[in-house]
Motif scaffolding. Structure first.
Motif, short mmCIF file in Angstrom:
data_model
loop_
_atom_site.label_atom_id
_atom_site.label_comp_id
_atom_site.label_asym_id
_atom_site.label_seq_id
_atom_site.Cartn_x
_atom_site.Cartn_y
_atom_site.Cartn_z
N SER A 1 -6.09 3.62 -13.03
CA SER A 1 -5.32 3.46 -11.78
C SER A 1 -6.22 3.26 -10.56
CB SER A 1 -4.39 4.66 -11.58
OG SER A 1 -5.05 5.87 -11.84
N SER B 1 -7.36 0.33 -9.84
CA SER B 1 -7.10 -1.01 -9.32
C SER B 1 -5.82 -1.56 -9.95
CB SER B 1 -8.29 -1.95 -9.64
OG SER B 1 -8.29 -2.30 -11.01
N GLY B 2 -5.44 -2.73 -9.49
CA GLY B 2 -4.37 -3.53 -10.11
C GLY B 2 -3.06 -2.81 -10.32
N ILE B 3 -2.52 -2.97 -11.52
CA ILE B 3 -1.17 -2.46 -11.84
C ILE B 3 -1.14 -0.93 -11.79
CG2 ILE B 3 0.55 -2.34 -13.68
CD1 ILE B 3 -0.49 -5.15 -14.60
N ASN C 1 -7.27 7.75 -12.44
CA ASN C 1 -8.34 7.63 -13.45
C ASN C 1 -8.81 6.18 -13.48
OD1 ASN C 1 -8.30 6.47 -16.58
ND2 ASN C 1 -9.76 8.14 -16.24
N ASP D 1 -13.54 8.31 -19.52
CA ASP D 1 -13.71 7.01 -20.16
C ASP D 1 -12.72 6.94 -21.33
OD1 ASP D 1 -14.48 4.88 -21.79
OD2 ASP D 1 -16.63 5.17 -21.37
N GLY E 1 -6.74 -0.92 -19.54
CA GLY E 1 -6.82 -2.00 -20.52
C GLY E 1 -7.88 -3.01 -20.14
N ALA F 1 2.28 -2.13 -21.79
CA ALA F 1 1.94 -3.06 -22.88
C ALA F 1 1.75 -4.44 -22.25
CB ALA F 1 3.03 -3.03 -23.94
N PRO G 1 4.64 -6.67 -19.03
CA PRO G 1 4.56 -7.72 -18.00
C PRO G 1 4.04 -9.04 -18.58
CG PRO G 1 3.27 -5.75 -17.40
CD PRO G 1 3.60 -5.66 -18.86
N GLY G 2 4.44 -10.11 -17.89
CA GLY G 2 3.79 -11.39 -18.11
C GLY G 2 2.59 -11.44 -17.19
N TYR G 3 2.35 -12.61 -16.57
CA TYR G 3 1.20 -12.70 -15.66
C TYR G 3 1.52 -11.99 -14.35
CZ TYR G 3 -1.31 -15.67 -18.81
OH TYR G 3 -1.99 -16.12 -19.90
N VAL G 4 0.61 -11.12 -13.96
CA VAL G 4 0.83 -10.28 -12.78
C VAL G 4 -0.14 -10.70 -11.68
CG1 VAL G 4 0.88 -7.90 -11.93
CG2 VAL G 4 1.46 -8.38 -14.33
P1 NAD Z 1 -7.39 -4.16 -13.90
O1 NAD Z 1 -8.65 -4.67 -14.50
O2 NAD Z 1 -7.10 -4.44 -12.46
O3 NAD Z 1 -7.27 -2.59 -14.13
C1 NAD Z 1 -7.65 -1.99 -15.33
C2 NAD Z 1 -7.90 -0.54 -15.07
O4 NAD Z 1 -8.38 0.06 -16.28
C3 NAD Z 1 -8.98 -0.30 -14.00
O5 NAD Z 1 -8.61 0.82 -13.21
C4 NAD Z 1 -10.21 0.01 -14.83
O6 NAD Z 1 -11.14 0.82 -14.15
C5 NAD Z 1 -9.58 0.77 -15.99
N1 NAD Z 1 -10.44 0.83 -17.16
C6 NAD Z 1 -11.03 -0.18 -17.86
N2 NAD Z 1 -11.79 0.33 -18.85
C7 NAD Z 1 -11.67 1.68 -18.79
C8 NAD Z 1 -12.22 2.76 -19.54
N3 NAD Z 1 -13.05 2.57 -20.57
N4 NAD Z 1 -11.86 4.02 -19.19
C9 NAD Z 1 -11.04 4.25 -18.13
N5 NAD Z 1 -10.49 3.27 -17.39
C10 NAD Z 1 -10.81 2.00 -17.72
O7 NAD Z 1 -6.22 -4.73 -14.86
P2 NAD Z 1 -4.64 -4.85 -14.66
O8 NAD Z 1 -4.33 -6.27 -14.64
O9 NAD Z 1 -4.16 -3.98 -13.57
O10 NAD Z 1 -4.15 -4.28 -16.07
C11 NAD Z 1 -3.58 -2.99 -16.26
C12 NAD Z 1 -2.81 -2.96 -17.58
O11 NAD Z 1 -1.76 -3.94 -17.53
C13 NAD Z 1 -3.65 -3.31 -18.80
O12 NAD Z 1 -3.27 -2.48 -19.89
C14 NAD Z 1 -3.29 -4.76 -19.08
O13 NAD Z 1 -3.46 -5.10 -20.43
C15 NAD Z 1 -1.83 -4.76 -18.67
N6 NAD Z 1 -1.31 -6.12 -18.34
C16 NAD Z 1 -1.86 -6.86 -17.32
C17 NAD Z 1 -1.33 -8.13 -17.04
C18 NAD Z 1 -1.87 -8.98 -15.90
O14 NAD Z 1 -1.46 -10.16 -15.77
N7 NAD Z 1 -2.75 -8.49 -15.05
C19 NAD Z 1 -0.29 -8.61 -17.81
C20 NAD Z 1 0.23 -7.83 -18.84
C21 NAD Z 1 -0.29 -6.58 -19.09
#
Ligand code: NAD
Length: 260
Positions: free
Chosen positions: A12, A14-16, A34, A63, A92, A141, A185-188
């Motif tokens: 958490s 960054s991102g989603i 985390n 981690d 992820g 997922a 989600p699809g593309y975010v």
């Molecule tokens: P992101 O790269 O912005 O965020 C990923 C987060 O996971 C970060 O906070 C990063 O620090 C953390 N992370 C990575 N490796 C780690 C580890 N070993 N231990 C602890 N934390 C760790 O990515 P996002 O796009 O926000 O993706 C978040 C989730 O949403 C993922 O599971 C991804 O598969 C899923 N998702 C994303 C999209 C998209 O289009 N972005 C689409 C479908 C699903």
């Protein structure tokens, strides 16, 4: 929902994951952040959520490849807030390569972070939820839990695995006021995606609008990115008592991608 409420959200920083942290905090829920990243930036994020929403926000750097650190993350959440009411498995990573060239260490890392970490968090968090008689588990997922794309063997396998884990856990705790669901989600629209647009447009000699619609959103009928705020609000709804009969559900949020 019991009071005080606490949510632990993996990945958490960054991102989603960060979007979901902000949505849950806006409902008065204390947050255990985390993830990986620059310590000073994470501290700014932590303080920012505390100030914006007036809730307690802690950070734990577990981690997700380390089961011992995951156990400590859940224990630290219980210590900080007195309960572990909501668990969001979001961390992820991705790696893209043909399966016969896919590096074995990347396969292991993706399965560990994108799938096995959710087993470990649930394993440690569920006893707290059972004791409280209430709980919400949300697994991030992907449309790739429902559909495949070439060159993403580990990611697609892990996300399909998350769907199976979600359904199994939901059945095991169905009578205990604990739900377990997967958001797909699809593309975010995340900073990572936004930063790729100008480069891709330049490389392909097309407009930025064409990159979005014809390259990135090819699979997504609405031709719109999902936003982190939309996912955050969906997650927040799943945490309400109105959502108590939504469980074991694999919930697409992908602009119609899997309707095809
Ligand atoms: P992101 O790269 O912005 O965020 C990923 C987060 O996971 C970060 O906070 C990063 O620090 C953390 N992370 C990575 N490796 C780690 C580890 N070993 N231990 C602890 N934390 C760790 O990515 P996002 O796009 O926000 O993706 C978040 C989730 O949403 C993922 O599971 C991804 O598969 C899923 N998702 C994303 C999209 C998209 O289009 N972005 C689409 C479908 C699903």
């Amino acid at each position: 929902m019991p009071s005080p409420k606490a949510a632990v959200i993996t990945g958490s920083t960054s991102g989603i994951g960060l979007g979901m942290a902000r949505s849950l905090a806006s409902r008065g829920i204390n947050i255990m952040l985390n993830g990986l990243g620059d310590a000073a930036e994470i501290e700014r994020t932590r303080i920012g959520i505390e100030q914006d929403f007036g809730v307690g926000v802690h950070f734990h750097g577990a981690d997700m490849t380390r089961p011992d650190e995951i156990a400590d993350l859940i224990a630290a959440t219980k210590t900080a807030f007195g309960s572990v009411d909501i668990l969001v498995n979001n961390a992820g990573i991705q790696h893209v390569a043909p399966v016969d060239e896919f590096p074995a260490d990347k396969w292991n890392q993706i399965i560990a972070i994108n799938l096995s970490s959710s087993f470990h968090t649930i394993h440690h968090a569920l006893p707290h939820m059972k004791a409280a008689g209430w709980g919400r588990i949300i697994n991030l997922a992907s449309a790739h839990a429902l559909r495949a794309s070439p060159y993403k063997a580990a990611y697609v396998a892990a996300k399909h695995g998350v769907a199976g884990l979600t359904k199994t856990v939901a059945l095991e705790v169905a009578e205990q006021n604990i739900t377990c669901n997967a958001i797909c989600p699809g593309y975010v629209w995340t900073p990572l995606v936004a930063n790729q647009i100008a480069d891709t447009a330049r490389t392909r000699g097309i407009s930025e609008e064409q990159v979005k619609k014809d390259v990135m959103l090819l699979a997504q009928p609405t031709k719109q990115f999902v936003t982190v705020e939309e996912i955050g609000e969906f997650a927040a709804f799943l945490c309400t008592d109105s959502a108590k009969n939504i469980t074991g559900a694999i919930l697409p949020m992908e602009g119609g991608w899997t309707a095809k």
